[in-house]
Motif scaffolding. Structure first.
Motif, PDB file in Angstrom:
ATOM      1  N   MET A  87       0.842  -1.200   0.000  1.00 56.09           N
ATOM      2  CA  MET A  87       0.000   0.000   0.000  1.00 56.09           C
ATOM      3  C   MET A  87       0.879   1.252   0.000  1.00 56.09           C
ATOM      4  O   MET A  87       1.961   1.259   0.579  1.00 56.09           O
ATOM      5  CB  MET A  87      -0.906   0.031   1.235  1.00 56.09           C
ATOM      6  CG  MET A  87      -1.957  -1.070   1.278  1.00 56.09           C
ATOM      7  SD  MET A  87      -2.937  -0.992   2.791  1.00 56.09           S
ATOM      8  CE  MET A  87      -3.952   0.436   2.466  1.00 56.09           C
ATOM      9  N   THR A  88       0.412   2.286  -0.654  1.00 56.56           N
ATOM     10  CA  THR A  88       1.128   3.553  -0.621  1.00 56.56           C
ATOM     11  C   THR A  88       0.921   4.233   0.718  1.00 56.56           C
ATOM     12  O   THR A  88       0.052   3.856   1.512  1.00 56.56           O
ATOM     13  CB  THR A  88       0.621   4.491  -1.728  1.00 56.56           C
ATOM     14  OG1 THR A  88      -0.728   4.865  -1.433  1.00 56.56           O
ATOM     15  CG2 THR A  88       0.690   3.843  -3.088  1.00 56.56           C
ATOM     16  N   SER A  89       1.713   5.244   0.961  1.00 55.13           N
ATOM     17  CA  SER A  89       1.562   6.029   2.181  1.00 55.13           C
ATOM     18  C   SER A  89       0.153   6.606   2.264  1.00 55.13           C
ATOM     19  O   SER A  89      -0.477   6.599   3.326  1.00 55.13           O
ATOM     20  CB  SER A  89       2.601   7.150   2.202  1.00 55.13           C
ATOM     21  OG  SER A  89       2.384   8.027   3.273  1.00 55.13           O
ATOM     22  N   PHE A  90      -0.368   7.108   1.132  1.00 61.55           N
ATOM     23  CA  PHE A  90      -1.712   7.666   1.146  1.00 61.55           C
ATOM     24  C   PHE A  90      -2.730   6.610   1.552  1.00 61.55           C
ATOM     25  O   PHE A  90      -3.580   6.851   2.424  1.00 61.55           O
ATOM     26  CB  PHE A  90      -2.096   8.241  -0.232  1.00 61.55           C
ATOM     27  CG  PHE A  90      -3.527   8.700  -0.276  1.00 61.55           C
ATOM     28  CD1 PHE A  90      -3.878   9.982   0.119  1.00 61.55           C
ATOM     29  CD2 PHE A  90      -4.548   7.827  -0.647  1.00 61.55           C
ATOM     30  CE1 PHE A  90      -5.212  10.388   0.147  1.00 61.55           C
ATOM     31  CE2 PHE A  90      -5.878   8.219  -0.639  1.00 61.55           C
ATOM     32  CZ  PHE A  90      -6.210   9.511  -0.237  1.00 61.55           C
ATOM     33  N   VAL A 111       2.910  25.937   2.866  1.00 61.62           N
ATOM     34  CA  VAL A 111       1.896  25.370   3.760  1.00 61.62           C
ATOM     35  C   VAL A 111       0.839  24.668   2.919  1.00 61.62           C
ATOM     36  O   VAL A 111       0.401  25.186   1.885  1.00 61.62           O
ATOM     37  CB  VAL A 111       1.236  26.462   4.624  1.00 61.62           C
ATOM     38  CG1 VAL A 111       0.230  25.843   5.591  1.00 61.62           C
ATOM     39  CG2 VAL A 111       2.297  27.243   5.388  1.00 61.62           C
ATOM     40  N   THR A 112       0.452  23.499   3.348  1.00 66.28           N
ATOM     41  CA  THR A 112      -0.600  22.757   2.671  1.00 66.28           C
ATOM     42  C   THR A 112      -1.456  22.072   3.726  1.00 66.28           C
ATOM     43  O   THR A 112      -1.096  21.995   4.898  1.00 66.28           O
ATOM     44  CB  THR A 112      -0.015  21.737   1.684  1.00 66.28           C
ATOM     45  OG1 THR A 112      -1.083  21.126   0.936  1.00 66.28           O
ATOM     46  CG2 THR A 112       0.784  20.658   2.397  1.00 66.28           C
ATOM     47  N   GLY A 113      -2.604  21.561   3.331  1.00 62.15           N
ATOM     48  CA  GLY A 113      -3.542  20.936   4.263  1.00 62.15           C
ATOM     49  C   GLY A 113      -4.959  21.267   3.884  1.00 62.15           C
ATOM     50  O   GLY A 113      -5.259  21.634   2.745  1.00 62.15           O
ATOM     51  N   ALA A 147       1.028  12.375   3.051  1.00 58.78           N
ATOM     52  CA  ALA A 147       1.571  11.475   2.036  1.00 58.78           C
ATOM     53  C   ALA A 147       2.596  12.197   1.171  1.00 58.78           C
ATOM     54  O   ALA A 147       3.630  11.616   0.790  1.00 58.78           O
ATOM     55  CB  ALA A 147       0.437  10.917   1.173  1.00 58.78           C
ATOM     56  N   ALA A 148       2.342  13.465   0.858  1.00 61.88           N
ATOM     57  CA  ALA A 148       3.287  14.246   0.044  1.00 61.88           C
ATOM     58  C   ALA A 148       4.614  14.432   0.770  1.00 61.88           C
ATOM     59  O   ALA A 148       5.686  14.383   0.146  1.00 61.88           O
ATOM     60  CB  ALA A 148       2.672  15.597  -0.309  1.00 61.88           C
ATOM     61  N   ILE A 149       4.554  14.648   2.072  1.00 61.89           N
ATOM     62  CA  ILE A 149       5.789  14.742   2.866  1.00 61.89           C
ATOM     63  C   ILE A 149       6.601  13.454   2.704  1.00 61.89           C
ATOM     64  O   ILE A 149       7.820  13.484   2.480  1.00 61.89           O
ATOM     65  CB  ILE A 149       5.456  14.984   4.353  1.00 61.89           C
ATOM     66  CG1 ILE A 149       4.874  16.376   4.574  1.00 61.89           C
ATOM     67  CG2 ILE A 149       6.693  14.754   5.224  1.00 61.89           C
ATOM     68  CD1 ILE A 149       5.869  17.499   4.560  1.00 61.89           C
ATOM     69  N   ASP A 150       5.919  12.308   2.807  1.00 60.39           N
ATOM     70  CA  ASP A 150       6.609  11.021   2.680  1.00 60.39           C
ATOM     71  C   ASP A 150       7.236  10.878   1.297  1.00 60.39           C
ATOM     72  O   ASP A 150       8.372  10.394   1.162  1.00 60.39           O
ATOM     73  CB  ASP A 150       5.622   9.876   2.934  1.00 60.39           C
ATOM     74  CG  ASP A 150       5.117   9.839   4.370  1.00 60.39           C
ATOM     75  OD1 ASP A 150       5.762  10.456   5.243  1.00 60.39           O
ATOM     76  OD2 ASP A 150       4.074   9.195   4.600  1.00 60.39           O
ATOM     77  N   ILE A 151       6.506  11.283   0.264  1.00 61.33           N
ATOM     78  CA  ILE A 151       7.010  11.161  -1.107  1.00 61.33           C
ATOM     79  C   ILE A 151       8.238  12.041  -1.313  1.00 61.33           C
ATOM     80  O   ILE A 151       9.241  11.611  -1.893  1.00 61.33           O
ATOM     81  CB  ILE A 151       5.894  11.526  -2.109  1.00 61.33           C
ATOM     82  CG1 ILE A 151       4.762  10.503  -2.047  1.00 61.33           C
ATOM     83  CG2 ILE A 151       6.454  11.619  -3.527  1.00 61.33           C
ATOM     84  CD1 ILE A 151       3.493  10.937  -2.755  1.00 61.33           C
ATOM     85  N   LEU A 189       0.732  16.874  -5.415  1.00 64.23           N
ATOM     86  CA  LEU A 189       1.033  17.787  -4.323  1.00 64.23           C
ATOM     87  C   LEU A 189       2.507  17.702  -3.949  1.00 64.23           C
ATOM     88  O   LEU A 189       3.149  18.722  -3.664  1.00 64.23           O
ATOM     89  CB  LEU A 189       0.143  17.474  -3.112  1.00 64.23           C
ATOM     90  CG  LEU A 189       0.309  18.393  -1.901  1.00 64.23           C
ATOM     91  CD1 LEU A 189       0.002  19.845  -2.263  1.00 64.23           C
ATOM     92  CD2 LEU A 189      -0.611  17.938  -0.753  1.00 64.23           C
ATOM     93  N   ALA A 190       3.049  16.482  -3.967  1.00 64.18           N
ATOM     94  CA  ALA A 190       4.483  16.313  -3.697  1.00 64.18           C
ATOM     95  C   ALA A 190       5.328  17.003  -4.769  1.00 64.18           C
ATOM     96  O   ALA A 190       6.361  17.616  -4.454  1.00 64.18           O
ATOM     97  CB  ALA A 190       4.827  14.824  -3.626  1.00 64.18           C
ATOM     98  N   ASP A 191       4.891  16.925  -6.015  1.00 60.00           N
ATOM     99  CA  ASP A 191       5.611  17.608  -7.098  1.00 60.00           C
ATOM    100  C   ASP A 191       5.641  19.116  -6.862  1.00 60.00           C
ATOM    101  O   ASP A 191       6.677  19.769  -7.027  1.00 60.00           O
ATOM    102  CB  ASP A 191       4.945  17.325  -8.444  1.00 60.00           C
ATOM    103  CG  ASP A 191       5.091  15.881  -8.893  1.00 60.00           C
ATOM    104  OD1 ASP A 191       6.024  15.202  -8.419  1.00 60.00           O
ATOM    105  OD2 ASP A 191       4.260  15.438  -9.724  1.00 60.00           O
ATOM    106  N   VAL A 192       4.502  19.648  -6.490  1.00 59.59           N
ATOM    107  CA  VAL A 192       4.403  21.088  -6.234  1.00 59.59           C
ATOM    108  C   VAL A 192       5.253  21.469  -5.028  1.00 59.59           C
ATOM    109  O   VAL A 192       5.997  22.461  -5.043  1.00 59.59           O
ATOM    110  CB  VAL A 192       2.927  21.483  -6.007  1.00 59.59           C
ATOM    111  CG1 VAL A 192       2.818  22.926  -5.518  1.00 59.59           C
ATOM    112  CG2 VAL A 192       2.121  21.300  -7.292  1.00 59.59           C
ATOM    113  N   MET A 193       5.154  20.673  -3.967  1.00 58.37           N
ATOM    114  CA  MET A 193       5.931  20.926  -2.764  1.00 58.37           C
ATOM    115  C   MET A 193       7.419  20.907  -3.060  1.00 58.37           C
ATOM    116  O   MET A 193       8.162  21.827  -2.661  1.00 58.37           O
ATOM    117  CB  MET A 193       5.587  19.875  -1.697  1.00 58.37           C
ATOM    118  CG  MET A 193       6.292  20.050  -0.364  1.00 58.37           C
ATOM    119  SD  MET A 193       5.939  18.676   0.786  1.00 58.37           S
ATOM    120  CE  MET A 193       4.183  18.891   1.078  1.00 58.37           C
TER     121      MET A 193
END
Length: 408
Positions: A1-4, A76-78, A101-105, A398-402
């Motif tokens: 399973m993915t983090s998400f 900031v995201t959420g 999940a984006a933090i993990d990615i 979101l991870a790409d943007v972050m």
């Protein structure tokens, strides 16, 4: 399973009603408090420091190595963790789960941020318990005054001040956060789409262009309680008639203006099956593509309601509970999101008629939004849905943007 996927499965039973299968995650209630602990736990697992600000909003911080002092210019995201009555699983929590999940990615990619990153969960976005939406973000930006917020009451007469105090929170210092503009460089909110635009063009995600102006108005129709069997029709002052006529008129007016209008919340007194009501309190939710149209729409709905009330010998009071102007998301963050997601091909840019914390924050800091496809178009209902594949695409986006934002 993915983090998400793993994270998503851990909250699906919190606040879900056994019979309706909808969610009842109301501000400062048991489900809300449980989700706040879930937020803290997941931040702690990632080594992120958590703070709950004066207005009950949660912030989890990932500070760059060697950073000294308070956070400034953060990415900031959420979103939010509360729900409407019997709402769906995705509205709000999708954005918070995707943020973790984006933090993990980003970490799996070996990326070290050069600016602070924060995940936030804003308090009472839906306004389901106390009637005013986006309480946490409105207080933070100064759009909602503390004295008014603390006096808000739920259906049981409990004030926001009492609810927060019962939950162990101090209300002494709620209000404008003077550090908001310095600590937030941009706020990017990921949200499930509330509509079917993406499904119709077969795209998994979109970037937001704007939020329609919208508001809530409280209509109080006052008549005279009496016996449902013994009172002649000609002698009745039944507020239900004026209210019912007003509901129909509102739909007609909204159609004529190319807008939307909904009476979705109603309180009836004395609420007896064999009693003519003495009072109907009803809340109008109205939204339009521009502020002039919204104003004209609500003026027409109120004028029609007054005509119906006069005809039925009913008194009417109308109170504007909250009005949010149009939000045009700034072009610079929007274009930056599009560039970060260019590898996905054509990413649609769409307006939304739904309100969000990003819209409130836009008055103070740069904001942007991402939408994840909702194939049913249904929201604020247990039938709200998003495919797991699309949710994972959203978290990756979101991870790409972050990653793009924090390594510039």
């Amino acid at each position: 399973m993915t983090s998400f996927d793993t994270l998503w499965s851990t909250i699906l039973d919190v606040g879900q009603h056994r019979n309706t299968r909808g969610y009842r995650r109301f501000a400062w209630g048991d489900a809300d408090l449980t989700l706040r602990e879930w937020f803290r736990d997941n931040a702690s697992k990632r080594g992120m420091d958590v703070e709950e600000d004066r207005n009950g909003n949660l912030w989890a911080w990932w500070m760059p190595t060697g950073w000294v002092g308070e956070p400034t210019g953060a990415f900031v995201t959420g979103s939010h963790l509360d729900s409407v009555p019997d709402g769906g699983a995705y509205d709000g929590p999708l954005g918070v789960v995707s943020a973790f999940a984006a933090i993990d990615i980003v970490r799996e990619r070996g990326i070290e941020p050069t600016i602070p990153i924060a995940i936030t969960a804003f308090s009472d976005e839906e306004g389901a318990r106390f009637g005013v939406a986006c309480v946490g973000s409105q207080l933070t930006t100064g759009a909602l005054k503390p004295e008014r917020a603390l006096a808000l009451r739920d259906v049981d007469g409990i004030t926001l001040a009492e609810a927060m105090s019962k939950a162990g929170r101090s209300t002494t210092h709620i209000g404008t956060d003077d550090t908001l503009e310095s600590k937030v460089g941009v706020y990017v909110e990921l949200h499930v789409e509330q509509g079917r635009a993406l499904d119709l063009v077969d795209k998994p995600i979109a970037v937001a262009s704007s939020i329609w102006p919208h508001g809530r108005w409280e209509f109080t129709f006052s008549g005279e309680a009496n016996h449902a069997g013994a009172t002649r029709l000609v002698d009745r002052r039944d507020p239900m008639l004026a209210f019912a006529s007003s509901v129909h008129s509102a739909r007609t007016a909204a159609t004529a203006h190319g807008a939307v209008a909904t009476f979705g919340k109603v309180h009836v007194l004395p609420n007896g099956a064999n009693a003519i009501p003495s009072e109907i309190k009803a809340w109008l939710d109205a939204r339009a593509a521009d502020e002039e149209t919204l104003t004209k729409l609500v003026e027409q709905i109120e004028a029609d309601a007054r005509t119906h009330s006069t005809s039925d010998r009913i008194a009417l009071e109308v109170f504007a509970e909250s009005i949010t102007p149009i939000v045009e998301f700034p072009s610079e963050p929007r274009e930056k999101l599009k560039r970060a997601l260019a590898h996905l091909g054509d990413v649609p840019v769409l307006p939304t008629a739904a309100g969000h914390d990003a819209g409130i924050l836009s008055a103070k800091v740069p904001t942007a939004m991402l939408f994840v496809r909702n194939p049913t178009g249904v929201s604020h209902s247990p039938d709200e849905f998003a495919e797991a594949t699309d949710c994972n695409i959203g978290a990756e986006a979101l991870a790409d943007v972050m990653a793009d934002w924090v390594t510039d």
